[in-house]
Design a protein around this motif. Sequence first.
Motif, PDB file in Angstrom:
ATOM      1  N   ARG A  12      64.276 -27.827  37.566  1.00 13.25           N
ATOM      2  CA  ARG A  12      63.270 -27.201  36.929  1.00 13.25           C
ATOM      3  C   ARG A  12      63.551 -26.632  35.793  1.00 13.25           C
ATOM      4  O   ARG A  12      64.740 -25.964  35.523  1.00 13.25           O
ATOM      5  CB  ARG A  12      62.661 -26.041  38.122  1.00 13.25           C
ATOM      6  CG  ARG A  12      61.562 -25.115  37.570  1.00 13.25           C
ATOM      7  CD  ARG A  12      61.072 -24.136  38.490  1.00 13.25           C
ATOM      8  NE  ARG A  12      59.653 -23.500  37.981  1.00 13.25           N
ATOM      9  CZ  ARG A  12      59.633 -22.311  37.981  1.00 13.25           C
ATOM     10  NH1 ARG A  12      60.516 -21.455  38.341  1.00 13.25           N
ATOM     11  NH2 ARG A  12      58.296 -21.711  37.718  1.00 13.25           N
ATOM     12  N   VAL A  64      59.459 -40.504  40.086  1.00  9.51           N
ATOM     13  CA  VAL A  64      58.933 -39.454  40.844  1.00  9.51           C
ATOM     14  C   VAL A  64      58.785 -39.706  42.299  1.00  9.51           C
ATOM     15  O   VAL A  64      58.153 -40.445  42.625  1.00  9.51           O
ATOM     16  CB  VAL A  64      58.112 -38.724  40.093  1.00  9.51           C
ATOM     17  CG1 VAL A  64      57.495 -37.475  41.144  1.00  9.51           C
ATOM     18  CG2 VAL A  64      58.165 -38.474  38.833  1.00  9.51           C
ATOM     19  N   GLU A  65      59.283 -38.763  43.231  1.00 14.55           N
ATOM     20  CA  GLU A  65      59.248 -39.253  44.738  1.00 14.55           C
ATOM     21  C   GLU A  65      57.731 -39.416  45.107  1.00 14.55           C
ATOM     22  O   GLU A  65      57.384 -40.323  45.770  1.00 14.55           O
ATOM     23  CB  GLU A  65      59.928 -38.196  45.700  1.00 14.55           C
ATOM     24  CG  GLU A  65      61.536 -38.299  45.602  1.00 14.55           C
ATOM     25  CD  GLU A  65      62.388 -37.468  46.298  1.00 14.55           C
ATOM     26  OE1 GLU A  65      61.659 -37.088  47.295  1.00 14.55           O
ATOM     27  OE2 GLU A  65      63.504 -37.135  46.138  1.00 14.55           O
ATOM     28  N   ASP A  66      57.031 -38.472  44.609  1.00 15.95           N
ATOM     29  CA  ASP A  66      55.574 -38.519  45.430  1.00 15.95           C
ATOM     30  C   ASP A  66      54.777 -39.656  44.950  1.00 15.95           C
ATOM     31  O   ASP A  66      53.921 -40.107  45.422  1.00 15.95           O
ATOM     32  CB  ASP A  66      54.839 -37.230  45.040  1.00 15.95           C
ATOM     33  CG  ASP A  66      55.591 -36.262  45.563  1.00 15.95           C
ATOM     34  OD1 ASP A  66      56.368 -36.317  46.595  1.00 15.95           O
ATOM     35  OD2 ASP A  66      55.241 -34.961  45.241  1.00 15.95           O
ATOM     36  N   ASN A 123      58.171 -28.331  36.215  1.00 16.22           N
ATOM     37  CA  ASN A 123      58.778 -28.529  37.439  1.00 16.22           C
ATOM     38  C   ASN A 123      59.089 -30.142  37.885  1.00 16.22           C
ATOM     39  O   ASN A 123      58.635 -31.051  37.292  1.00 16.22           O
ATOM     40  CB  ASN A 123      57.895 -28.058  38.663  1.00 16.22           C
ATOM     41  CG  ASN A 123      57.544 -26.579  38.493  1.00 16.22           C
ATOM     42  OD1 ASN A 123      58.589 -25.892  38.215  1.00 16.22           O
ATOM     43  ND2 ASN A 123      56.419 -26.191  38.602  1.00 16.22           N
ATOM     44  N   ASP A 124      60.281 -30.232  38.580  1.00 20.43           N
ATOM     45  CA  ASP A 124      60.518 -31.357  39.363  1.00 20.43           C
ATOM     46  C   ASP A 124      60.798 -32.590  38.492  1.00 20.43           C
ATOM     47  O   ASP A 124      60.456 -33.785  38.607  1.00 20.43           O
ATOM     48  CB  ASP A 124      59.333 -31.942  40.218  1.00 20.43           C
ATOM     49  CG  ASP A 124      59.007 -30.715  41.375  1.00 20.43           C
ATOM     50  OD1 ASP A 124      59.732 -30.462  41.756  1.00 20.43           O
ATOM     51  OD2 ASP A 124      57.770 -30.699  41.435  1.00 20.43           O
ATOM     52  N   PRO A 174      63.054 -35.435  37.508  1.00 20.31           N
ATOM     53  CA  PRO A 174      63.887 -36.216  38.341  1.00 20.31           C
ATOM     54  C   PRO A 174      65.235 -36.482  37.744  1.00 20.31           C
ATOM     55  O   PRO A 174      66.121 -36.961  38.646  1.00 20.31           O
ATOM     56  CB  PRO A 174      63.129 -37.571  38.683  1.00 20.31           C
ATOM     57  CG  PRO A 174      62.272 -37.553  37.311  1.00 20.31           C
ATOM     58  CD  PRO A 174      62.148 -36.296  36.904  1.00 20.31           C
TER      59      PRO A 174
END
Length: 135
Positions: A60, A84-86, A106-107, A109
Amino acid sequence: MEVETTMTRRIAPPLAALVLTLAACGGGGGGGGGAEADNPTTAEVESGAEREAQPLAPGRYRLTITEDCDDYTVKITQESGPPVEDTGQHFAYEISNSPIRIVFVNDIPGGTFFIEQTNPDCTDWTLALARVSGG
């Protein structure tokens, strides 16, 4: 002696479960292994600089926007690294004309990223990223 044996039998299983859980998580830091974990945790880009992908570790980040423009758009787009995982897509972030000059992204990777202000009429700006929590 019976009290010691009972106490050991009562504590050993939860303690073993805790050790296994920490080992599975990598002991903290939220995972994010791989080559990208060794990337830098800060980046700064100024107006007039060549467009060049910046390496960043996963995590982050605090984005500080310094600009003297009526209209601006900041984009962070992933050039390389894990998706990105999602979504399975490369990371992309965009913010325009925010009255708040410090925002959190945020997030991220990990990998290499283009960090840029895309309005050609805005010619005096600096963008600084600094990681505030690990990957």
